[in-house]
Write a protein that holds these residues in place. Structure first.
Motif, PDB file in Angstrom:
ATOM      1  N   VAL A  88       0.858  -1.170  -0.111  1.00  0.00           N
ATOM      2  CA  VAL A  88       0.139   0.000   0.056  1.00  0.00           C
ATOM      3  C   VAL A  88       0.854   1.407   0.177  1.00  0.00           C
ATOM      4  O   VAL A  88       2.076   0.975   0.485  1.00  0.00           O
ATOM      5  N   PHE A  89       0.242   2.384  -0.554  1.00  0.00           N
ATOM      6  CA  PHE A  89       1.191   3.600  -0.630  1.00  0.00           C
ATOM      7  C   PHE A  89       0.708   4.506   0.347  1.00  0.00           C
ATOM      8  O   PHE A  89      -0.577   4.760   0.666  1.00  0.00           O
ATOM      9  N   ALA A  90       1.499   5.452   0.761  1.00  0.00           N
ATOM     10  CA  ALA A  90       1.079   6.583   1.728  1.00  0.00           C
ATOM     11  C   ALA A  90       0.240   7.573   0.811  1.00  0.00           C
ATOM     12  O   ALA A  90       0.457   7.592  -0.189  1.00  0.00           O
ATOM     13  N   GLY A  91      -0.743   8.041   1.252  1.00  0.00           N
ATOM     14  CA  GLY A  91      -1.617   9.214   0.953  1.00  0.00           C
ATOM     15  C   GLY A  91      -3.082   8.544   0.283  1.00  0.00           C
ATOM     16  O   GLY A  91      -3.944   9.066  -0.094  1.00  0.00           O
ATOM     17  N   THR A  92      -3.027   7.093   0.085  1.00  0.00           N
ATOM     18  CA  THR A  92      -3.896   6.320  -0.576  1.00  0.00           C
ATOM     19  C   THR A  92      -5.179   6.160   0.706  1.00  0.00           C
ATOM     20  O   THR A  92      -5.011   6.263   1.835  1.00  0.00           O
ATOM     21  N   ILE A  93      -6.213   5.793   0.360  1.00  0.00           N
ATOM     22  CA  ILE A  93      -7.539   5.585   1.317  1.00  0.00           C
ATOM     23  C   ILE A  93      -8.087   4.520   1.630  1.00  0.00           C
ATOM     24  O   ILE A  93      -8.292   3.726   0.454  1.00  0.00           O
ATOM     25  N   ASN A  94      -7.919   3.888   2.759  1.00  0.00           N
ATOM     26  CA  ASN A  94      -8.581   2.706   3.125  1.00  0.00           C
ATOM     27  C   ASN A  94     -10.114   2.874   3.158  1.00  0.00           C
ATOM     28  O   ASN A  94     -10.577   3.569   4.272  1.00  0.00           O
ATOM     29  N   ALA A  95     -10.666   2.086   2.664  1.00  0.00           N
ATOM     30  CA  ALA A  95     -12.425   2.128   2.288  1.00  0.00           C
ATOM     31  C   ALA A  95     -13.054   1.356   3.246  1.00  0.00           C
ATOM     32  O   ALA A  95     -14.087   1.899   4.224  1.00  0.00           O
ATOM     33  N   ASP A  96     -12.797   0.102   3.846  1.00  0.00           N
ATOM     34  CA  ASP A  96     -13.490  -1.004   4.526  1.00  0.00           C
ATOM     35  C   ASP A  96     -13.459  -1.373   5.670  1.00  0.00           C
ATOM     36  O   ASP A  96     -14.103  -1.441   6.532  1.00  0.00           O
ATOM     37  N   ALA A  97     -12.142  -1.716   5.891  1.00  0.00           N
ATOM     38  CA  ALA A  97     -11.842  -2.459   7.195  1.00  0.00           C
ATOM     39  C   ALA A  97     -10.633  -1.980   7.988  1.00  0.00           C
ATOM     40  O   ALA A  97      -9.683  -1.132   7.233  1.00  0.00           O
ATOM     41  N   VAL A  98     -10.342  -2.324   9.173  1.00  0.00           N
ATOM     42  CA  VAL A  98      -9.225  -1.996   9.859  1.00  0.00           C
ATOM     43  C   VAL A  98      -7.898  -2.724   9.260  1.00  0.00           C
ATOM     44  O   VAL A  98      -8.050  -4.108   8.925  1.00  0.00           O
ATOM     45  N   LEU A  99      -6.892  -2.017   9.048  1.00  0.00           N
ATOM     46  CA  LEU A  99      -5.818  -2.773   8.545  1.00  0.00           C
ATOM     47  C   LEU A  99      -4.421  -2.589   9.455  1.00  0.00           C
ATOM     48  O   LEU A  99      -4.435  -1.632   9.907  1.00  0.00           O
ATOM     49  N   ARG A 100      -3.632  -3.787   9.801  1.00  0.00           N
ATOM     50  CA  ARG A 100      -2.404  -3.440  10.174  1.00  0.00           C
ATOM     51  C   ARG A 100      -1.431  -3.335   8.999  1.00  0.00           C
ATOM     52  O   ARG A 100      -1.120  -4.137   8.267  1.00  0.00           O
ATOM     53  N   VAL A 101      -0.589  -2.277   9.122  1.00  0.00           N
ATOM     54  CA  VAL A 101       0.232  -2.344   7.913  1.00  0.00           C
ATOM     55  C   VAL A 101       1.555  -2.217   8.528  1.00  0.00           C
ATOM     56  O   VAL A 101       2.059  -1.322   9.250  1.00  0.00           O
ATOM     57  N   ARG A 102       2.678  -3.017   7.956  1.00  0.00           N
ATOM     58  CA  ARG A 102       3.961  -2.889   8.384  1.00  0.00           C
ATOM     59  C   ARG A 102       4.739  -1.747   7.487  1.00  0.00           C
ATOM     60  O   ARG A 102       4.477  -2.042   6.222  1.00  0.00           O
ATOM     61  N   VAL A 103       5.370  -0.682   8.130  1.00  0.00           N
ATOM     62  CA  VAL A 103       6.189   0.283   7.133  1.00  0.00           C
ATOM     63  C   VAL A 103       7.192  -0.247   6.507  1.00  0.00           C
ATOM     64  O   VAL A 103       7.930  -0.985   7.138  1.00  0.00           O
ATOM     65  N   THR A 104       7.308   0.007   5.167  1.00  0.00           N
ATOM     66  CA  THR A 104       8.683  -0.350   4.355  1.00  0.00           C
ATOM     67  C   THR A 104       9.652   0.900   4.042  1.00  0.00           C
ATOM     68  O   THR A 104      10.401   0.860   3.651  1.00  0.00           O
ATOM     69  N   ALA A 105       9.053   2.125   4.080  1.00  0.00           N
ATOM     70  CA  ALA A 105       9.626   3.418   3.720  1.00  0.00           C
ATOM     71  C   ALA A 105       9.458   4.389   4.804  1.00  0.00           C
ATOM     72  O   ALA A 105       8.256   4.596   5.222  1.00  0.00           O
ATOM     73  N   ALA A 106      10.711   5.300   5.047  1.00  0.00           N
ATOM     74  CA  ALA A 106      10.459   6.360   6.142  1.00  0.00           C
ATOM     75  C   ALA A 106       9.626   7.324   5.280  1.00  0.00           C
ATOM     76  O   ALA A 106       9.577   7.184   4.096  1.00  0.00           O
ATOM     77  N   ALA A 107       9.419   8.346   5.972  1.00  0.00           N
ATOM     78  CA  ALA A 107       8.502   9.502   5.334  1.00  0.00           C
ATOM     79  C   ALA A 107       9.070  10.265   4.083  1.00  0.00           C
ATOM     80  O   ALA A 107       8.452  10.381   3.102  1.00  0.00           O
ATOM     81  N   GLU A 108      10.391  10.567   4.350  1.00  0.00           N
ATOM     82  CA  GLU A 108      11.038  11.028   3.191  1.00  0.00           C
ATOM     83  C   GLU A 108      11.523  10.108   1.985  1.00  0.00           C
ATOM     84  O   GLU A 108      11.912  10.728   0.927  1.00  0.00           O
ATOM     85  N   ASP A 109      10.934   8.866   2.137  1.00  0.00           N
ATOM     86  CA  ASP A 109      11.309   8.146   0.672  1.00  0.00           C
ATOM     87  C   ASP A 109      10.091   7.366   0.429  1.00  0.00           C
ATOM     88  O   ASP A 109      10.104   6.309  -0.085  1.00  0.00           O
ATOM     89  N   ASN A 110       8.888   7.930   1.019  1.00  0.00           N
ATOM     90  CA  ASN A 110       7.468   7.156   0.541  1.00  0.00           C
ATOM     91  C   ASN A 110       7.345   7.709  -1.104  1.00  0.00           C
ATOM     92  O   ASN A 110       7.940   8.330  -1.443  1.00  0.00           O
TER      93      ASN A 110
END
Length: 766
Positions: free
Chosen positions: A329-351
């Motif tokens: 998943v990408f920063a800035g996209t919108i989760n529509a339906d259910a709660v998600l647990r997401v493991r971060v793969t890039a720091a804010a400056e590299d998203n």
């Protein structure tokens, strides 16, 4: 041994046109230790390549003397003498990405051959503007255009000049005897900052700046008794600069607005629970919790939850995408339906969004051939205008006995008409707007030169797997011989359960889509080089290649004909045997992307000839090529693809190469334009000249059309800039127009050119 060079980047405030950039570029390059400088009006940045021992404080003072604000862009300090807080990076080359090895639980012999490749972009640094300028450095009237336009230093100076002009008119009505001096005072309100910038530019190597021409014209107007016009001209000049600043700020904000898509805070999960923390504080490996309706605060991988994700803010794709555990998943996209647990793969400056913004800003620092030509032209054009104005002012009085005041007045008007602002901004404004518009729609181009070249493409060589096709096989046909199609699919899925092989994934996905119950297989195992075997419900099952199946069972004539038809269609066929009797076939193929047919047709309609270059087997490639209606070259090695690109170029074609940026590196390097096809952070941005983030074939034609629209806009701008000047040059010499129309012509042309370029910000693919 030559010491390594460092690179520093700065944010420049108040730089609103190409002539501003030229003054800064010229001044900075003259400083000791500076090897190269790149100035981007659109991004408002200065990038300097310099020796580690260069005096960057002196560089900043030089820029401030020119009338601009400057602040270091925070980064990783490196090299001796790196000032605290300044952004440095050693100049180095980025290597290509790497290949990943894919393990399979079972061995398959289903008989298909794909040319897979995965590009991985290189690492990028993030630039973040520091809050202020160095101590003791203060800009003049060229302050940054942030916040409401009327609060900027430029607007305040313009308003002050306008009020002074109105006051001078009022004083002139009440005290006619001091009217001329009142207008001189009003003129000086705006002229003093302009003259100060003119002198600073002259000492820094730009004697023929727009400010110098303005200063000469205003002082000349006072000398010949035209102080009223001089004051009005200064005011109109400031109005024109203010309008340029507003337009430049709008262009700059168009791409920076992407950064506002990322939420300021995220819900971080840790052993103590879930807490809300700033988005920029999370690190790769941490887990964030995203509620329905929230924007995702970081690039990552879903570890728990199934939902649909609205990716339109990042990729422009209007249809939400269903995603579950393991999906990116990408920063800035919108989760529509259910709660998600997401493991971060890039720091804010590299998203993803930060990388897009950074790439566009870096691209805007690279000049296009047309822009470089205009820059060279303006270096001779402006001194030429000064020479012509001088000749018009002195030759007629000396040779023809004309009135000195009349011809000096005309010479001053010619100076104003000849201001190169509209001309020099005609190209960079359009390029910046086009790059920004493309980036917002997932079309990344690394600079103006690439933007120009894309529109010249006449032939485009394209990969099959992952470019024209989705890059993963899907089940296309299920043929039942002595079992129903659902029974064949259920038995095959039972043997494939738990496998990570692409063909197994395709079979299991089809079973899930058709809601087929998958029974439990006992003793499932791989038969090396042949297929899979196991037992289901007491019956012996085998799933493998046609060759392996015919070694165990005899195909009837009807079954043989059906099998041959599937193979001839370029499909990979697995034969299912139950108790050593043929039960059915499952055919799979890496199918074209949903928009591939339309995308190839759009390229053809744009006058671009598409050609498929693939390492896949000839039968499969020919089948896909026939579906898409394009020429096919198959079973190629990387050097073969490069050779074909060279052959096309030898025939006079301007060639674009579309691929993953890794397997096709030789061909990408050989082509006029290399284009990476992919999605988000997986795109091979370091290898290619351009990238299509969505992975849509239609976007290739969109990129070509954007380039052509941008070049058409540039030609319109040049025609406007030179056309208006030519008209007013003639009318001024004939005595029809004077100083006021002259400055209106220059300001008007600049505003028209800028407004025309800004139309590209609203560009949409047809």
């Amino acid at each position: 041994m030559t010491e390594p060079l460092s690179r520093s980047r700065f944010a420049i405030g108040g730089m609103d046109c190409a002539s501003c950039a030229t003054k800064i570029d010229t001044a900075v390059r003259r400083l000791p230790g500076v090897n190269d400088a790149r100035v981007s009006v659109a991004a408002g940045t200065l990038s300097v390549e310099h020796a580690p021992t260069a005096d960057l404080a002196a560089l900043q003072r030089q820029v401030v003397r020119l009338g601009y604000t400057i602040a270091p862009i925070a980064g990783r300090p490196s090299g001796p003498g790196a000032a605290a807080g300044q952004a440095h990076e050693h100049k180095h080359e980025h290597g290509a990405g790497c290949h990943g090895d894919h393990g399979h639980e079972h061995s398959h012999a289903h008989g298909d051959d794909h040319d897979h490749g995965h590009g991985d972009g290189g690492a990028h640094r993030h630039a973040e503007t520091s809050a202020g300028t160095p101590a003791g450095l203060h800009g003049h009237d060229h302050g940054p255009m942030t916040g409401p336009w009327w609060r900027s230093p430029k607007a305040q100076l313009t308003i002050a000049s306008g009020l002074a002009l109105v006051a001078a008119y009022a004083v002139g009505l009440m005290l006619p005897q001091v009217q001329e001096w009142a207008f001189v005072v009003a003129m000086l309100v705006g002229l003093v900052p302009i003259a100060r910038r003119a002198l600073a530019a002259a000492f820094a190597g730009t004697p023929f700046s727009i400010e110098m021409l303005m200063t000469i014209a205003a002082i000349g107007a006072v000398i010949i008794g035209a102080g009223e016009e001089g004051a009005a001209v200064v005011f109109l000049f400031l109005v024109g600069e203010l309008l340029e600043g507003v337009a430049a700020s709008r262009a700059r904000a168009s791409i920076q607005s992407l950064t506002t898509l990322v939420p300021k805070s995220v819900r971080l999960e840790d052993p103590s629970g879930v807490t809300e923390v700033p988005a920029e504080s999370v690190s790769p490996g941490q887990v964030i919790v995203v509620r329905p309706g929230d924007r995702i605060g970081a690039d990552g991988v879903i570890v728990e939850g199934d939902s649909t994700i609205n990716e339109a803010p990042v990729t422009g794709e209007s249809t939400p995408v269903a995603k579950g555990p393991g999906a990116s998943v990408f920063a800035g996209t919108i989760n529509a339906d259910a709660v998600l647990r997401v493991r971060v793969t890039a720091a804010a400056e590299d998203n993803t969004i930060a990388r897009v913004v950074r790439l566009v800003e870096e691209a805007q620092e690279t000049k296009a051939p047309t822009e470089r030509f205009i820059d060279r032209f303006s270096r001779y054009y402006t001194p030429g205008v000064v020479a012509v104005a001088l000749l018009i002012a002195i030759v007629p009085p000396l040779v023809l006995g004309g009135a000195w005041s009349d011809w000096i007045y005309k010479g001053l008007a010619i100076l104003l008409i000849g201001c190169p602002c509209a001309l020099v901004i005609s190209t960079p404004a359009a390029i910046a707007a086009a790059l920004s518009a493309g980036a917002r729609r997932g079309l990344l181009m690394k600079g103006g030169a690439v933007l120009e070249d894309v529109g010249k493409i006449t032939a485009i060589a394209m990969d099959k797997t992952g470019t024209l096709t989705a890059g993963a096989p899907v089940v296309t046909d299920i043929v039942g011989i002595d079992r129903t199609e659902r029974e064949v699919l259920a038995s095959a899925a039972a043997l494939e359960a738990g496998s990570s092989h692409p063909l197994a994934i395709a079979i299991l996905a089809r079973a899930k889509a058709d809601a087929v119950a998958v029974p439990q297989a006992e003793g499932a195992k791989a038969v090396p080089g042949k297929g899979l075997s196991g037992t289901v419900g007491g019956r012996s099952l085998f799933l493998g290649s046609p060759k392996a199946a015919t070694e165990r069972a005899t195909l009837g004539s009807d079954a043989g004909a059906a099998l041959s038809a599937l193979i001839e269609a370029g499909k990979s066929v697995s034969v299912l045997l139950i108790d050593d009797a043929v039960a059915g076939f499952i055919a799979m193929r890496d199918e074209p992307r949903p928009d591939a047919v339309a995308g190839v047709a759009a390229l053809k309609s744009a006058g671009v000839t598409p050609i498929m270059l693939t390492g896949d087997n000839a039968r499969t490639a020919a089948a896909v090529g026939e579906m898409l209606g394009m020429e096919v070259r198959a079973e190629l090695l990387p050097e073969d693809k490069q050779r074909i690109v060279r052959e096309l170029q030898a025939k006079g074609e301007t060639v674009g190469k579309v691929g993953d940026g890794i397997n096709d590196a030789p061909a990408l390097a050989a082509a006029h334009v290399g284009i990476a096809m992919g999605g988000g952070t997986d795109v091979a941005l370091e290898t290619a000249d351009a990238a299509v983030l969505h992975g849509r074939v239609l976007d290739l034609a969109g990129m070509v059309r954007l380039s052509r629209d941008a070049m058409r806009n540039i030609h319109q701008n040049i025609a406007i800039a030179l056309g208006l000047k030519a008209v007013f040059l003639v009318t001024t010499v004939l005595g029809v127009t004077g100083l006021w129309p002259a400055i209106l012509a220059d300001t008007g042309a600049t505003v028209l050119v800028t407004a025309n370029a800004m139309r590209l910000l609203a560009w949409k693919p047809r």
